[in-house]
Write a protein that holds these residues in place. Structure first.
Motif, PDB file in Angstrom:
ATOM      1  N   ASP A  57       0.851  -1.194   0.000  1.00  0.00           N
ATOM      2  CA  ASP A  57       0.000   0.000   0.000  1.00  0.00           C
ATOM      3  C   ASP A  57       0.877   1.232   0.000  1.00  0.00           C
ATOM      4  N   GLY A  58       0.644   2.127  -0.947  1.00  0.00           N
ATOM      5  CA  GLY A  58       1.369   3.392  -1.005  1.00  0.00           C
ATOM      6  C   GLY A  58       0.399   4.554  -0.861  1.00  0.00           C
ATOM      7  N   ARG A  97      -3.836  -7.904  -7.620  1.00  0.00           N
ATOM      8  CA  ARG A  97      -4.690  -6.837  -8.148  1.00  0.00           C
ATOM      9  C   ARG A  97      -3.915  -5.531  -7.936  1.00  0.00           C
ATOM     10  N   HIS A  98      -3.569  -4.857  -9.033  1.00  0.00           N
ATOM     11  CA  HIS A  98      -2.749  -3.642  -8.973  1.00  0.00           C
ATOM     12  C   HIS A  98      -3.632  -2.405  -8.849  1.00  0.00           C
ATOM     13  N   ARG A  99      -3.085  -1.408  -8.110  1.00  0.00           N
ATOM     14  CA  ARG A  99      -3.796  -0.137  -7.930  1.00  0.00           C
ATOM     15  C   ARG A  99      -2.849   1.011  -8.259  1.00  0.00           C
ATOM     16  N   GLY A 100      -3.288   1.941  -9.084  1.00  0.00           N
ATOM     17  CA  GLY A 100      -2.506   3.142  -9.368  1.00  0.00           C
ATOM     18  C   GLY A 100      -1.203   2.858 -10.086  1.00  0.00           C
ATOM     19  N   ALA A 101      -0.323   3.857 -10.056  1.00  0.00           N
ATOM     20  CA  ALA A 101       0.983   3.760 -10.712  1.00  0.00           C
ATOM     21  C   ALA A 101       1.798   2.647 -10.081  1.00  0.00           C
ATOM     22  N   GLN A 102       2.494   1.886 -10.898  1.00  0.00           N
ATOM     23  CA  GLN A 102       3.297   0.764 -10.409  1.00  0.00           C
ATOM     24  C   GLN A 102       4.778   1.147 -10.414  1.00  0.00           C
ATOM     25  N   ARG A 103       5.065   2.173  -9.641  1.00  0.00           N
ATOM     26  CA  ARG A 103       6.425   2.657  -9.450  1.00  0.00           C
ATOM     27  C   ARG A 103       6.455   3.467  -8.165  1.00  0.00           C
ATOM     28  N   LEU A 104       7.660   3.690  -7.634  1.00  0.00           N
ATOM     29  CA  LEU A 104       7.786   4.539  -6.453  1.00  0.00           C
ATOM     30  C   LEU A 104       7.404   5.960  -6.820  1.00  0.00           C
ATOM     31  N   LEU A 105       6.525   6.543  -6.035  1.00  0.00           N
ATOM     32  CA  LEU A 105       6.087   7.915  -6.268  1.00  0.00           C
ATOM     33  C   LEU A 105       6.737   8.846  -5.255  1.00  0.00           C
ATOM     34  N   PRO A 106       7.078  10.058  -5.662  1.00  0.00           N
ATOM     35  CA  PRO A 106       7.697  10.995  -4.717  1.00  0.00           C
ATOM     36  C   PRO A 106       6.778  11.276  -3.532  1.00  0.00           C
ATOM     37  N   ASP A 107       7.382  11.487  -2.375  1.00  0.00           N
ATOM     38  CA  ASP A 107       6.647  11.851  -1.159  1.00  0.00           C
ATOM     39  C   ASP A 107       5.546  10.856  -0.811  1.00  0.00           C
ATOM     40  N   HIS A 108       5.847   9.580  -0.946  1.00  0.00           N
ATOM     41  CA  HIS A 108       4.902   8.529  -0.588  1.00  0.00           C
ATOM     42  C   HIS A 108       5.477   7.645   0.510  1.00  0.00           C
ATOM     43  N   ARG A 109       4.581   7.126   1.338  1.00  0.00           N
ATOM     44  CA  ARG A 109       4.919   6.168   2.389  1.00  0.00           C
ATOM     45  C   ARG A 109       4.267   4.846   1.988  1.00  0.00           C
ATOM     46  N   TYR A 110       5.051   3.769   2.084  1.00  0.00           N
ATOM     47  CA  TYR A 110       4.599   2.443   1.668  1.00  0.00           C
ATOM     48  C   TYR A 110       4.608   1.468   2.841  1.00  0.00           C
ATOM     49  N   THR A 111       3.719   0.487   2.761  1.00  0.00           N
ATOM     50  CA  THR A 111       3.701  -0.627   3.702  1.00  0.00           C
ATOM     51  C   THR A 111       3.601  -1.917   2.898  1.00  0.00           C
ATOM     52  N   TYR A 123       1.004 -13.672  13.416  1.00  0.00           N
ATOM     53  CA  TYR A 123       1.901 -12.536  13.214  1.00  0.00           C
ATOM     54  C   TYR A 123       1.700 -11.944  11.832  1.00  0.00           C
ATOM     55  N   ASN A 124       2.142 -10.705  11.691  1.00  0.00           N
ATOM     56  CA  ASN A 124       2.198 -10.013  10.413  1.00  0.00           C
ATOM     57  C   ASN A 124       3.664  -9.741  10.109  1.00  0.00           C
ATOM     58  N   GLY A 125       4.064  -9.968   8.882  1.00  0.00           N
ATOM     59  CA  GLY A 125       5.377  -9.525   8.425  1.00  0.00           C
ATOM     60  C   GLY A 125       5.178  -8.150   7.817  1.00  0.00           C
ATOM     61  N   VAL A 126       5.927  -7.152   8.286  1.00  0.00           N
ATOM     62  CA  VAL A 126       5.677  -5.768   7.869  1.00  0.00           C
ATOM     63  C   VAL A 126       6.987  -5.022   7.685  1.00  0.00           C
ATOM     64  N   VAL A 127       7.027  -4.194   6.645  1.00  0.00           N
ATOM     65  CA  VAL A 127       8.077  -3.191   6.497  1.00  0.00           C
ATOM     66  C   VAL A 127       7.408  -1.917   5.983  1.00  0.00           C
ATOM     67  N   GLU A 128       7.726  -0.799   6.620  1.00  0.00           N
ATOM     68  CA  GLU A 128       7.233   0.510   6.197  1.00  0.00           C
ATOM     69  C   GLU A 128       8.425   1.329   5.724  1.00  0.00           C
ATOM     70  N   PHE A 129       8.224   2.098   4.656  1.00  0.00           N
ATOM     71  CA  PHE A 129       9.326   2.865   4.087  1.00  0.00           C
ATOM     72  C   PHE A 129       8.787   3.989   3.212  1.00  0.00           C
ATOM     73  N   THR A 130       9.665   4.929   2.908  1.00  0.00           N
ATOM     74  CA  THR A 130       9.314   6.013   1.992  1.00  0.00           C
ATOM     75  C   THR A 130      10.115   5.855   0.702  1.00  0.00           C
ATOM     76  N   THR A 131       9.676   6.515  -0.320  1.00  0.00           N
ATOM     77  CA  THR A 131      10.394   6.528  -1.587  1.00  0.00           C
ATOM     78  C   THR A 131      11.824   7.014  -1.367  1.00  0.00           C
ATOM     79  N   GLU A 132      11.960   8.048  -0.559  1.00  0.00           N
ATOM     80  CA  GLU A 132      13.267   8.646  -0.318  1.00  0.00           C
ATOM     81  C   GLU A 132      14.202   7.690   0.431  1.00  0.00           C
ATOM     82  N   GLU A 133      13.672   6.938   1.409  1.00  0.00           N
ATOM     83  CA  GLU A 133      14.499   5.980   2.156  1.00  0.00           C
ATOM     84  C   GLU A 133      15.047   4.900   1.239  1.00  0.00           C
ATOM     85  N   ILE A 134      14.226   4.397   0.348  1.00  0.00           N
ATOM     86  CA  ILE A 134      14.665   3.348  -0.571  1.00  0.00           C
ATOM     87  C   ILE A 134      15.634   3.915  -1.598  1.00  0.00           C
ATOM     88  N   GLY A 135      15.368   5.123  -2.053  1.00  0.00           N
ATOM     89  CA  GLY A 135      16.233   5.762  -3.048  1.00  0.00           C
ATOM     90  C   GLY A 135      17.650   5.992  -2.558  1.00  0.00           C
TER      91      GLY A 135
END
Length: 162
Positions: A57-58, A97-111, A123-135
């Motif tokens: 989810d972004g 099932r894809h939603r929206g643009a399928q690329r990292l978007l600027p100023d977005h937070r992902y889970t 349990y849930n396996g989870v990682v949260e990150f931003t476009t900038e952190e990955i970049g």
């Protein structure tokens, strides 16, 4: 006095019951930037555990409960094994099932997440990150558990979390 004690005991029992049923979030997912600058994902369930409903989810940064603007979700319930894949291209047999643009978007937070739900061991396996952190990741670095680490450190973190 007895009524107050009974009420307090009831509240404690209810709290214990509710917290005992909740799935705990574990750092069993990670992301990194491939040598080709394509973001990649790793899902690492505990041992031979099955898992269900992986998703990405972004949302626009600052929109914690806002609409998901990019990502995908999978409705399958009985997946198993580790999964390595391009972040926006989960394995084809998952039928995402894809939603929206399928690329990292600027100023977005992902889970990126998945779930393993069984009585007493959910349990849930989870990682949260931003476009900038990955970049900003360098070759060989993985983002997991809110920080940068090597793949070996991620493997140890995941193993120790199980």
């Amino acid at each position: 006095m007895r009524r107050a004690s009974a009420a307090a005991a009831g509240v404690v029992a209810a709290a214990m019951l509710l917290t005992g049923c909740a799935a705990v979030d574990l750092p069993l997912a990670g992301v990194w930037m491939g040598a080709d600058r394509v973001p990649r994902a790793l899902i690492r369930p505990c041992g031979d555990d099955s898992y269900r409903r992986p998703s990405l989810d972004g949302r626009a940064a600052g929109a914690q409960e806002g609409p998901v603007t990019t990502g995908w979700d999978v409705r399958l319930e009985k997946l198993s094994g580790d999964a390595w894949f391009p972040l926006f291209s989960p394995p084809a047999d998952w039928r995402a099932r894809h939603r929206g643009a399928q690329r990292l978007l600027p100023d977005h937070r992902y889970t990126l997440s998945f779930g393993h739900y069984v009585t007493g061991d959910s349990y849930n396996g989870v990682v949260e990150f931003t476009t900038e952190e990955i970049g900003r990741l360098k070759s060989g670095q993985v983002w997991a558990d809110g920080r940068v680490m090597s793949l070996g450190e991620f493997e140890k973190l995941a193993e120790d979390s199980c």
